[in-house]
Write a protein that holds these residues in place. Structure first.
Motif, PDB file in Angstrom:
ATOM      1  N   THR A  98       0.829  -1.218   0.000  1.00 40.50           N
ATOM      2  CA  THR A  98       0.000   0.000   0.000  1.00 40.50           C
ATOM      3  C   THR A  98       0.859   1.262   0.000  1.00 40.50           C
ATOM      4  N   PHE A  99       2.083   1.159  -0.530  1.00 38.95           N
ATOM      5  CA  PHE A  99       2.968   2.319  -0.545  1.00 38.95           C
ATOM      6  C   PHE A  99       2.356   3.470  -1.346  1.00 38.95           C
ATOM      7  N   VAL A 100       1.847   3.156  -2.537  1.00 38.09           N
ATOM      8  CA  VAL A 100       1.269   4.193  -3.399  1.00 38.09           C
ATOM      9  C   VAL A 100       0.045   4.804  -2.733  1.00 38.09           C
ATOM     10  N   GLU A 101      -0.802   3.930  -2.152  1.00 38.90           N
ATOM     11  CA  GLU A 101      -1.995   4.436  -1.460  1.00 38.90           C
ATOM     12  C   GLU A 101      -1.606   5.344  -0.288  1.00 38.90           C
ATOM     13  N   GLY A 102      -0.518   4.962   0.412  1.00 35.72           N
ATOM     14  CA  GLY A 102      -0.047   5.791   1.523  1.00 35.72           C
ATOM     15  C   GLY A 102       0.410   7.165   1.064  1.00 35.72           C
ATOM     16  N   ILE A 103       1.067   7.203  -0.096  1.00 35.17           N
ATOM     17  CA  ILE A 103       1.510   8.496  -0.654  1.00 35.17           C
ATOM     18  C   ILE A 103       0.298   9.361  -1.009  1.00 35.17           C
ATOM     19  N   ILE A 104      -0.731   8.728  -1.587  1.00 34.07           N
ATOM     20  CA  ILE A 104      -1.941   9.481  -1.960  1.00 34.07           C
ATOM     21  C   ILE A 104      -2.625  10.045  -0.719  1.00 34.07           C
ATOM     22  N   VAL A 105      -2.690   9.225   0.331  1.00 31.05           N
ATOM     23  CA  VAL A 105      -3.292   9.692   1.586  1.00 31.05           C
ATOM     24  C   VAL A 105      -2.472  10.837   2.171  1.00 31.05           C
ATOM     25  N   PHE A 106      -1.142  10.700   2.114  1.00 31.00           N
ATOM     26  CA  PHE A 106      -0.257  11.766   2.591  1.00 31.00           C
ATOM     27  C   PHE A 106      -0.556  13.080   1.857  1.00 31.00           C
ATOM     28  N   ALA A 107      -0.713  12.977   0.537  1.00 29.85           N
ATOM     29  CA  ALA A 107      -0.983  14.169  -0.271  1.00 29.85           C
ATOM     30  C   ALA A 107      -2.387  14.696  -0.038  1.00 29.85           C
ATOM     31  N   ASN A 108      -3.347  13.776   0.096  1.00 32.12           N
ATOM     32  CA  ASN A 108      -4.753  14.162   0.170  1.00 32.12           C
ATOM     33  C   ASN A 108      -5.181  14.581   1.570  1.00 32.12           C
ATOM     34  N   SER A 109      -4.424  14.186   2.592  1.00 31.46           N
ATOM     35  CA  SER A 109      -4.781  14.541   3.967  1.00 31.46           C
ATOM     36  C   SER A 109      -3.738  15.461   4.595  1.00 31.46           C
ATOM     37  N   GLY A 110      -2.500  14.973   4.675  1.00 36.39           N
ATOM     38  CA  GLY A 110      -1.461  15.755   5.334  1.00 36.39           C
ATOM     39  C   GLY A 110      -1.172  17.071   4.653  1.00 36.39           C
ATOM     40  N   LEU A 111      -1.015  17.039   3.329  1.00 39.24           N
ATOM     41  CA  LEU A 111      -0.681  18.271   2.617  1.00 39.24           C
ATOM     42  C   LEU A 111      -1.852  19.247   2.579  1.00 39.24           C
ATOM     43  N   ILE A 112      -3.072  18.706   2.498  1.00 35.43           N
ATOM     44  CA  ILE A 112      -4.253  19.588   2.549  1.00 35.43           C
ATOM     45  C   ILE A 112      -4.282  20.344   3.872  1.00 35.43           C
ATOM     46  N   ALA A 113      -4.096  19.601   4.978  1.00 34.71           N
ATOM     47  CA  ALA A 113      -4.105  20.230   6.295  1.00 34.71           C
ATOM     48  C   ALA A 113      -2.989  21.265   6.407  1.00 34.71           C
ATOM     49  N   SER A 114      -1.791  20.923   5.912  1.00 32.68           N
ATOM     50  CA  SER A 114      -0.653  21.841   6.012  1.00 32.68           C
ATOM     51  C   SER A 114      -0.861  23.098   5.170  1.00 32.68           C
ATOM     52  N   CYS A 115      -1.345  22.918   3.934  1.00 29.70           N
ATOM     53  CA  CYS A 115      -1.535  24.066   3.035  1.00 29.70           C
ATOM     54  C   CYS A 115      -2.583  25.029   3.574  1.00 29.70           C
ATOM     55  N   PHE A 116      -3.688  24.488   4.071  1.00 32.70           N
ATOM     56  CA  PHE A 116      -4.727  25.370   4.608  1.00 32.70           C
ATOM     57  C   PHE A 116      -4.282  26.013   5.915  1.00 32.70           C
ATOM     58  N   PHE A 117      -3.470  25.297   6.703  1.00 33.86           N
ATOM     59  CA  PHE A 117      -2.944  25.891   7.932  1.00 33.86           C
ATOM     60  C   PHE A 117      -2.038  27.072   7.594  1.00 33.86           C
ATOM     61  N   LEU A 118      -1.162  26.900   6.596  1.00 37.79           N
ATOM     62  CA  LEU A 118      -0.299  28.003   6.168  1.00 37.79           C
ATOM     63  C   LEU A 118      -1.113  29.166   5.617  1.00 37.79           C
ATOM     64  N   LEU A 119      -2.199  28.847   4.893  1.00 38.01           N
ATOM     65  CA  LEU A 119      -3.080  29.892   4.378  1.00 38.01           C
ATOM     66  C   LEU A 119      -3.723  30.675   5.521  1.00 38.01           C
ATOM     67  N   LEU A 120      -4.152  29.957   6.558  1.00 34.70           N
ATOM     68  CA  LEU A 120      -4.760  30.606   7.717  1.00 34.70           C
ATOM     69  C   LEU A 120      -3.742  31.485   8.446  1.00 34.70           C
ATOM     70  N   VAL A 121      -2.528  30.960   8.632  1.00 34.85           N
ATOM     71  CA  VAL A 121      -1.488  31.746   9.295  1.00 34.85           C
ATOM     72  C   VAL A 121      -1.180  33.010   8.486  1.00 34.85           C
ATOM     73  N   SER A 122      -1.103  32.860   7.163  1.00 37.68           N
ATOM     74  CA  SER A 122      -0.824  34.009   6.298  1.00 37.68           C
ATOM     75  C   SER A 122      -1.910  35.072   6.416  1.00 37.68           C
ATOM     76  N   SER A 123      -3.166  34.628   6.484  1.00 39.51           N
ATOM     77  CA  SER A 123      -4.270  35.588   6.577  1.00 39.51           C
ATOM     78  C   SER A 123      -4.181  36.397   7.864  1.00 39.51           C
ATOM     79  N   TYR A 124      -3.754  35.742   8.960  1.00 37.00           N
ATOM     80  CA  TYR A 124      -3.652  36.469  10.224  1.00 37.00           C
ATOM     81  C   TYR A 124      -2.409  37.343  10.274  1.00 37.00           C
ATOM     82  N   VAL A 125      -1.370  36.983   9.547  1.00 35.25           N
ATOM     83  CA  VAL A 125      -0.214  37.874   9.419  1.00 35.25           C
ATOM     84  C   VAL A 125      -0.628  39.165   8.712  1.00 35.25           C
ATOM     85  N   VAL A 126      -1.403  39.024   7.634  1.00 36.23           N
ATOM     86  CA  VAL A 126      -1.902  40.194   6.907  1.00 36.23           C
ATOM     87  C   VAL A 126      -2.768  41.062   7.822  1.00 36.23           C
ATOM     88  N   ILE A 127      -3.612  40.410   8.623  1.00 36.95           N
ATOM     89  CA  ILE A 127      -4.482  41.145   9.546  1.00 36.95           C
ATOM     90  C   ILE A 127      -3.641  41.917  10.565  1.00 36.95           C
TER      91      ILE A 127
END
Length: 303
Positions: free
Chosen positions: A190-219
């Motif tokens: 399930t290596f490939v499936e694990g990579i997809i989950v990493f991209a679809n869950s971990g990276l989504i959470a990280s990207c939106f977290f960075l977006l949220l942090v950026s928005s509050y920096v602007v504020i």
């Protein structure tokens, strides 16, 4: 090629093995779940019955509370009932269903928190155009998009999972169904499936977290030009949201952006964002918000 599934029932190892500890956990987690339901339900009721809480911020908050109720209910009732029984089982179909709704409501919450950050950005940085930009149709579109985004993400996760064959071990080392523990039971690599989950869950959470942090920096940069009273008022409206974001994203990023393991601390981190955070959110938003507290008092007085 047909998928071979000899496994129809899965067995949870649970959070702890000791029966006495499990009974103590039952006495702790049941009141927490009840508090989650009552607290978030009270926020939904208060916002939808109070004319003073008609702004977009409270519209989004009521939907966030609804997501919290659904999100927690996907995992916690099954977990709590299993604390009183030796055999903690779930069907394979039930496991996949739990994964679907767990990720559906989890990503919907991420998107709603992002929408709420955008709402705060517009309110503080573009106050004269706030009601034009955050009109009621726009708010509805943003909320519907959050739910649809969660649905799209979850469908991808399930399409990956249902193609895996399960033909041997049926003990899942967790207290609820999630992708990485379930992948370990598959009779294939399930290596490939694990990579997809990493991209679809971990990276989504990280990207939106960075977006949220950026928005509050602007504020924060924008607030430098305002008066002390203006900064205090603006920061007070953001503080609750920032706290909730940290409580939700911290554990999620910790779990999905690292190799999966079977350590007990991973399960304890999962407890934090499946039970503790949904319970704390109503407290965080009401303790720091005079408008919500006053509306709740009026509602209580009517009752």
């Amino acid at each position: 090629m047909a998928i071979i599934n000899n496994v129809t029932q899965l067995i949870f190892t649970g959070l702890f093995q000791d029966q006495e500890v499990q009974r103590v956990c039952f006495g702790i987690f049941l009141p927490m779940y009840v508090a989650t339901m009552l607290g978030n339900g009270l926020i939904i009721l208060t916002i939808n019955t109070s004319k003073s809480l008609s702004s977009p911020m409270y519209f989004f908050l009521s939907h966030l509370s609804l997501v919290e109720i659904c999100y927690s209910s996907t995992v916690v009732p099954k977990f709590i009932s299993g604390l009183l029984t030796e055999n903690k089982t779930i069907s394979l179909d039930g496991c996949i269903t739990q994964i679907f709704f767990f990720h559906f409501f989890g990503v919907a919450e991420i998107l709603l928190l992002t929408v709420m950050a955008y709402d705060r950005y517009v309110a503080i940085c573009k106050p004269l155009h706030y009601m034009t930009i955050m009109s009621r149709p726009v708010c509805h579109v943003l909320v519907v998009s959050s739910w649809l985004g969660g649905m799209f993400h979850s469908v991808i996760q399930i399409l990956i999972t249902v193609q895996l064959p399960f033909c041997g071990p049926n003990v899942i080392d967790h207290y609820f169904c999630d992708l990485n523990p379930l992948f370990k039971l598959a009779c294939t690599d399930t290596f490939v499936e694990g990579i997809i989950v990493f991209a679809n869950s971990g990276l989504i959470a990280s990207c939106f977290f960075l977006l949220l942090v950026s928005s509050y920096v602007v504020i924060l940069v924008h607030l430098r030009n305002q008066s002390v009273e203006g900064r205090r008022k603006a920061l007070s409206t953001c503080a609750s949201h920032i706290t909730v974001v940290l409580l939700f994203f911290g554990p999620a990023i910790f779990l999905y952006l690292r190799p999966s393991s079977t350590f007990t601390e991973d399960k304890l981190v999962s407890v934090f964002y499946t039970m503790v955070t949904p319970m704390l959110n109503p407290i965080i938003y009401t303790l720091r918000n005079a408008e919500v507290k006053n509306a709740m008092r009026r509602l209580w007085g009517k009752k």
